[in-house]
Design a protein around this motif. Structure first.
Motif, PDB file in Angstrom:
ATOM      1  N   ARG A   1      51.770  56.198  47.967  1.00 41.06           N
ATOM      2  CA  ARG A   1      51.066  55.286  47.067  1.00 41.06           C
ATOM      3  C   ARG A   1      50.355  56.050  45.949  1.00 41.06           C
ATOM      4  O   ARG A   1      50.330  55.611  44.804  1.00 41.06           O
ATOM      5  CB  ARG A   1      50.057  54.444  47.851  1.00 41.06           C
ATOM      6  CG  ARG A   1      50.675  53.462  48.806  1.00 41.06           C
ATOM      7  CD  ARG A   1      51.555  52.482  48.094  1.00 41.06           C
ATOM      8  NE  ARG A   1      52.082  51.475  48.992  1.00 41.06           N
ATOM      9  CZ  ARG A   1      53.240  50.850  48.797  1.00 41.06           C
ATOM     10  NH1 ARG A   1      53.992  51.151  47.749  1.00 41.06           N
ATOM     11  NH2 ARG A   1      53.652  49.926  49.643  1.00 41.06           N
TER      12      ARG A   1
ATOM     13  N   GLY B   1      53.763  49.030  42.980  1.00 39.39           N
ATOM     14  CA  GLY B   1      53.267  49.846  44.084  1.00 39.39           C
ATOM     15  C   GLY B   1      51.946  50.472  43.693  1.00 39.39           C
ATOM     16  O   GLY B   1      51.211  49.941  42.889  1.00 39.39           O
TER      17      GLY B   1
ATOM     18  N   ARG C   1      48.008  48.384  46.125  1.00 38.41           N
ATOM     19  CA  ARG C   1      48.657  47.701  47.256  1.00 38.41           C
ATOM     20  C   ARG C   1      47.696  47.553  48.433  1.00 38.41           C
ATOM     21  O   ARG C   1      47.634  46.515  49.072  1.00 38.41           O
ATOM     22  CB  ARG C   1      49.888  48.466  47.736  1.00 38.41           C
ATOM     23  CG  ARG C   1      51.120  48.316  46.911  1.00 38.41           C
ATOM     24  CD  ARG C   1      52.130  47.329  47.595  1.00 38.41           C
ATOM     25  NE  ARG C   1      51.621  45.978  47.681  1.00 38.41           N
ATOM     26  CZ  ARG C   1      51.703  45.082  46.704  1.00 38.41           C
ATOM     27  NH1 ARG C   1      52.296  45.383  45.585  1.00 38.41           N
ATOM     28  NH2 ARG C   1      51.217  43.877  46.871  1.00 38.41           N
ATOM     29  N   TYR C   2      46.958  48.622  48.745  1.00 36.19           N
ATOM     30  CA  TYR C   2      46.049  48.554  49.899  1.00 36.19           C
ATOM     31  C   TYR C   2      45.024  47.447  49.701  1.00 36.19           C
ATOM     32  O   TYR C   2      44.692  46.705  50.622  1.00 36.19           O
ATOM     33  CB  TYR C   2      45.314  49.882  50.084  1.00 36.19           C
ATOM     34  CG  TYR C   2      46.206  51.037  50.442  1.00 36.19           C
ATOM     35  CD1 TYR C   2      47.042  50.963  51.549  1.00 36.19           C
ATOM     36  CD2 TYR C   2      46.190  52.198  49.691  1.00 36.19           C
ATOM     37  CE1 TYR C   2      47.856  52.034  51.875  1.00 36.19           C
ATOM     38  CE2 TYR C   2      47.005  53.263  50.013  1.00 36.19           C
ATOM     39  CZ  TYR C   2      47.836  53.169  51.113  1.00 36.19           C
ATOM     40  OH  TYR C   2      48.643  54.220  51.437  1.00 36.19           O
TER      41      TYR C   2
ATOM     42  N   ASP D   1      47.031  43.837  49.509  1.00 41.79           N
ATOM     43  CA  ASP D   1      47.569  43.491  50.824  1.00 41.79           C
ATOM     44  C   ASP D   1      46.447  43.328  51.848  1.00 41.79           C
ATOM     45  O   ASP D   1      46.468  42.415  52.671  1.00 41.79           O
ATOM     46  CB  ASP D   1      48.537  44.574  51.313  1.00 41.79           C
ATOM     47  CG  ASP D   1      49.770  44.665  50.426  1.00 41.79           C
ATOM     48  OD1 ASP D   1      49.978  43.727  49.636  1.00 41.79           O
ATOM     49  OD2 ASP D   1      50.508  45.659  50.524  1.00 41.79           O
TER      50      ASP D   1
ATOM     51  N   SER E   1      53.276  42.851  42.184  1.00 41.69           N
ATOM     52  CA  SER E   1      54.381  43.573  42.835  1.00 41.69           C
ATOM     53  C   SER E   1      54.467  45.066  42.570  1.00 41.69           C
ATOM     54  O   SER E   1      55.329  45.726  43.120  1.00 41.69           O
ATOM     55  CB  SER E   1      55.738  42.978  42.455  1.00 41.69           C
ATOM     56  OG  SER E   1      56.138  43.456  41.177  1.00 41.69           O
TER      57      SER E   1
ATOM     58  N   ASP F   1      54.371  53.208  53.090  1.00 40.19           N
ATOM     59  CA  ASP F   1      53.063  52.684  52.672  1.00 40.19           C
ATOM     60  C   ASP F   1      51.965  53.723  52.905  1.00 40.19           C
ATOM     61  O   ASP F   1      50.795  53.398  53.012  1.00 40.19           O
ATOM     62  CB  ASP F   1      52.757  51.389  53.451  1.00 40.19           C
ATOM     63  CG  ASP F   1      51.633  50.591  52.819  1.00 40.19           C
ATOM     64  OD1 ASP F   1      51.530  50.598  51.582  1.00 40.19           O
ATOM     65  OD2 ASP F   1      50.857  49.959  53.567  1.00 40.19           O
TER      66      ASP F   1
ATOM     67  N   ALA G   1      49.068  45.660  41.370  1.00 39.68           N
ATOM     68  CA  ALA G   1      49.630  45.475  42.700  1.00 39.68           C
ATOM     69  C   ALA G   1      49.805  43.988  42.989  1.00 39.68           C
ATOM     70  O   ALA G   1      50.693  43.588  43.750  1.00 39.68           O
ATOM     71  CB  ALA G   1      48.724  46.109  43.753  1.00 39.68           C
TER      72      ALA G   1
END
Lengths: 223, 236
Positions: free
Chosen positions: A26, A170, A174-175, A178, A168, A21, A165
């Motif tokens: 990323r 990447g 994602r940051y 999430d 799903s 991660d 993201a």
């Protein structure tokens, strides 16, 4: 000040710089997805745009594609493809490409069609074949506009790949996604910064490409 | 709940049509605000020619910033509210409007302006009665782009605490495995965008009765937005 503080602590945390991660991973994912989508979209949009622009036919179809492409909600399309096709790269690539083709196709068509007809006629009068007229006369003149279409498409892809993201994919989004779920605002803002920087780098990249590929004569004669 | 077409889960605390209302509100208020702010900026750019290139640069950069990044940075200031969604959309609209208006107003021929002055019109009346109406097709072309992309982008607001109008259905469609909700969101948003676009075309026909209609529309009007803006900085 607050946001700057978050940015600072995100980037100075060494755990963000390596691993699955980590920022390099990323970033590589994001760039990779964007390049694949842009390559596919350009492979579709450029030839069709050059051909329709050169022949001047299919203008209504191109205008329809432009309007339809703008009306499609990118985020909704992403989620739709995800629920219909499931996990993986293809369901994400389809909307990215579908969204990137219209700007490339429409700008290329407009660019080639709006080339001053007198040099084109002169080229024909000199006995140039149609393909040479297209590639040696029309294309160089239309290039600045064509590049700007590619640029719009690239920026839209970078932006939409961020939202992907949520379904799903990447990449840097994602940051943000999430971080929102984890209520980790530092992560959210760090991700947002990276995405914004990547978009601006894309912008700068196309500026450089234009500088090196557009013929000086074309650049000078522009208003 | 007996499975009507437009029935939606109760956790959204809204009806489908309520979401449509929220969607339109979040999409259209920023467009109007963007237009109101863009008019004086554009007028300033027309007056002071040196100002236009730097303004164009700033707008191009702002336009490149992804919506989600814009939203989440604002959360710290305006929270997970509709305002947080509307501010970036307003900025994007502004970015579309400034070049559209500047190009439109600049396209007014000098003779027309001289004629207006000779008829005794002051600068203010000349602006509102001559320049703006002649620039109307270009402005409405910008309005179409801004409105349609604004309607499309509101959905992303779902990610920041269900502030996305019809986009809120996307999350419920995923967590409840109800593809119907996703379709309702996608089709509903697209229909809103197409209706708004069609409405603006009608408005253009109404406010510019002197334009030739039907057969061939004048070129600049239908040019996609990024072209005009991008052309200028691509050749700089």
């Amino acid at each position: 000040m607050n946001v700057l503080h978050f940015i600072n602590s995100f980037f100075s945390d060494s755990s963000h710089w390596h691993g699955y991660d980590g920022i390099p991973t990323r970033l590589r994912e994001h760039v990779q997805y964007s390049l694949i989508a842009l390559a596919i979209a350009a492979a579709i949009g450029l030839p069709v745009g050059l051909l329709t622009g050169h022949t001047g036919r299919g203008g209504n179809t191109v205008a329809f594609i432009a309007t339809a492409g703008r009306a499609l909600p990118s985020f909704g399309l992403l989620v739709l493809m995800f629920v219909l096709l499931g996990l993986g790269l293809t369901p994400v690539m389809i909307p990215l490409v579908v969204l990137a083709v219209p700007p490339i196709l429409v700008t290329t068509y407009e660019a080639v069609r709006s080339v001053d007809p007198s040099p084109v006629d002169a080229a024909r009068g000199m006995g140039m074949a149609e393909s040479r007229v297209l590639f040696q006369v029309e294309l160089p003149v239309a290039l600045p506009l064509i590049l700007s279409g590619l640029r719009s498409a690239a920026i839209q892809i970078v932006s939409t790949a961020t939202i992907a993201a949520y379904v799903s994919l990447g990449g840097l989004g994602r940051y943000i996604v999430d971080g929102l779920y984890q209520r980790n605002y530092e992560k959210v803002v760090g991700g947002a910064t990276l995405v914004a920087v990547l978009a601006l780098v894309t912008l700068g990249f196309f500026g450089l490409v234009a500088r090196f590929t557009v013929s000086p004569g074309v650049r000078r004669s522009a208003p | 709940m007996s499975g009507g077409l437009f029935d939606i889960p109760s956790d959204l605390q809204n009806t489908y049509w309520g979401l449509v209302g929220q969607h339109l509100r979040e999409a259209l208020i920023p467009v109007v605000a963007g237009l109101v702010v863009a008019l004086p900026i554009a007028q300033l750019c027309v007056r002071l020619r040196w100002l236009y290139p730097p303004v164009l640069w700033v707008t191009t950069i702002l336009y490149a910033i992804p919506s989600l990044a814009f939203f989440v940075v604002l959360i710290d200031y305006t929270g997970q509210t509709e305002t947080t969604v509307m501010i970036p959309l307003g900025v994007y609209s502004l970015v579309v409007f400034v070049p559209a208006i500047v190009d439109g107003v600049r396209s007014v021929p000098q003779e027309t302006l001289d004629a207006a002055t000779a008829m005794g019109l002051g600068p203010v009346r000349r602006y509102f009665q001559v320049q703006l109406p002649i620039a109307a097709p270009a402005i409405i072309a910008g309005l179409r782009v801004a409105t349609v992309s604004s309607i499309s982008l509101v959905s992303v607001g779902m990610l920041i605490g269900n502030q996305g109008g019809l986009g809120n259905l996307l999350n419920d469609g995923m967590i409840y495995h109800q593809n119907r909700l996703v379709w309702l969101s996608v089709i509903g948003t697209a229909v809103l965008a197409i209706l708004a676009d069609a409405l603006l075309v009608v408005v253009r026909l109404l406010v510019t009765p002197w334009m030739p209609r039907g057969t061939r529309k004048p070129r600049p009007v239908d040019e996609p937005e990024p072209v005009t803006a991008a052309l200028e900085d691509a050749v700089r």
